[in-house]
Design a protein around this motif. Sequence first.
Motif, PDB file in Angstrom:
ATOM      1  N   SER A  26      14.223  20.221 -54.055  1.00 40.02           N
ATOM      2  CA  SER A  26      13.154  19.981 -53.089  1.00 40.02           C
ATOM      3  C   SER A  26      13.677  19.942 -51.663  1.00 40.02           C
ATOM      4  CB  SER A  26      12.455  18.662 -53.432  1.00 40.02           C
ATOM      5  OG  SER A  26      11.521  18.310 -52.442  1.00 40.02           O
ATOM      6  N   ALA A  32       7.983  21.348 -53.243  1.00 41.82           N
ATOM      7  CA  ALA A  32       7.545  20.019 -53.688  1.00 41.82           C
ATOM      8  C   ALA A  32       8.491  19.479 -54.761  1.00 41.82           C
ATOM      9  CB  ALA A  32       6.123  20.092 -54.232  1.00 41.82           C
ATOM     10  N   TYR A  34       9.542  18.051 -58.036  1.00 41.45           N
ATOM     11  CA  TYR A  34       8.923  18.086 -59.364  1.00 41.45           C
ATOM     12  C   TYR A  34       9.206  16.759 -60.063  1.00 41.45           C
ATOM     13  CZ  TYR A  34       7.058  20.236 -63.595  1.00 41.45           C
ATOM     14  OH  TYR A  34       6.287  20.543 -64.690  1.00 41.45           O
ATOM     15  N   ARG A  35       8.354  15.783 -59.791  1.00 40.58           N
ATOM     16  CA  ARG A  35       8.567  14.423 -60.278  1.00 40.58           C
ATOM     17  C   ARG A  35       8.592  14.289 -61.803  1.00 40.58           C
ATOM     18  NH1 ARG A  35       8.330  11.009 -55.983  1.00 40.58           N
ATOM     19  NH2 ARG A  35       7.370  11.839 -54.084  1.00 40.58           N
TER      20      ARG A  35
END
Length: 240
Positions: A26, A32, A34-35
């Motif tokens: 990220s 974004a 990538y949780r």
Amino acid sequence: MSALVLGAVAVVLLNLYAAILVVLRSRVYGVALYRPMLVNIGLSFLPVLLALVFGVGLVGIVPAISSTAQSAIGAGTLVVWIYLVVATVLWLLLFPNSVYLITELNFSHRAEKTPVPLWYDIVQTLALTLSGIANAVLSLAVVQTMFILMVDPPSGGVPASSWTFAGVVIVLGAVGVYLGRYLRFNSWDVRHPASMLRKLVAHLRQRGKALEAGGFVLTHALLIALLYVPLFSLAWTALL
């Protein structure tokens, strides 16, 4: 013993490396975060922590009980067995979270158009998958060792009964991965067994799904077994 400690440290470092790569993806490429991958790394490591905590708890509870008068009438032994059964069931519910990371190799996090080079995502996802496999191997090794010490004390080699135990766990782990990936079940969904059973039956009644499920479980279980058996055998030899 130093080899075993080194192996445990290597597993921890592999988890950290996988998490760092997810975060750097990220930060470096401006995409974004990538949780879900970070969450999955944490869930994957939980069986290791749980196995170690239960192992330490067992080491503490046995001497404490044996020093009381209750052990003379069998109450102490009953407490130990209740502890073992409850601990093993809780650990088994979380165990598939480790093996689950194998399914991250589908690159579902990668968009069709992305500034992230393919080579980076390959290394990141491979590190993630290997960390899950390593967690599964380490946590199962701890639990199998406790099984041997409490159920079938060895006279030399690894007892056959403990291999049976490990084999059942590996198969159940593969079943759990299938349920998580294709039916989106989580470990805590066991609180609603009737609902889970209805969804599973409906899923398997679909054309070809039962065969697919069998193939999935077989191939994943064999992969883990082929990695686990020689590693545990080497660790057991080093421990002796």
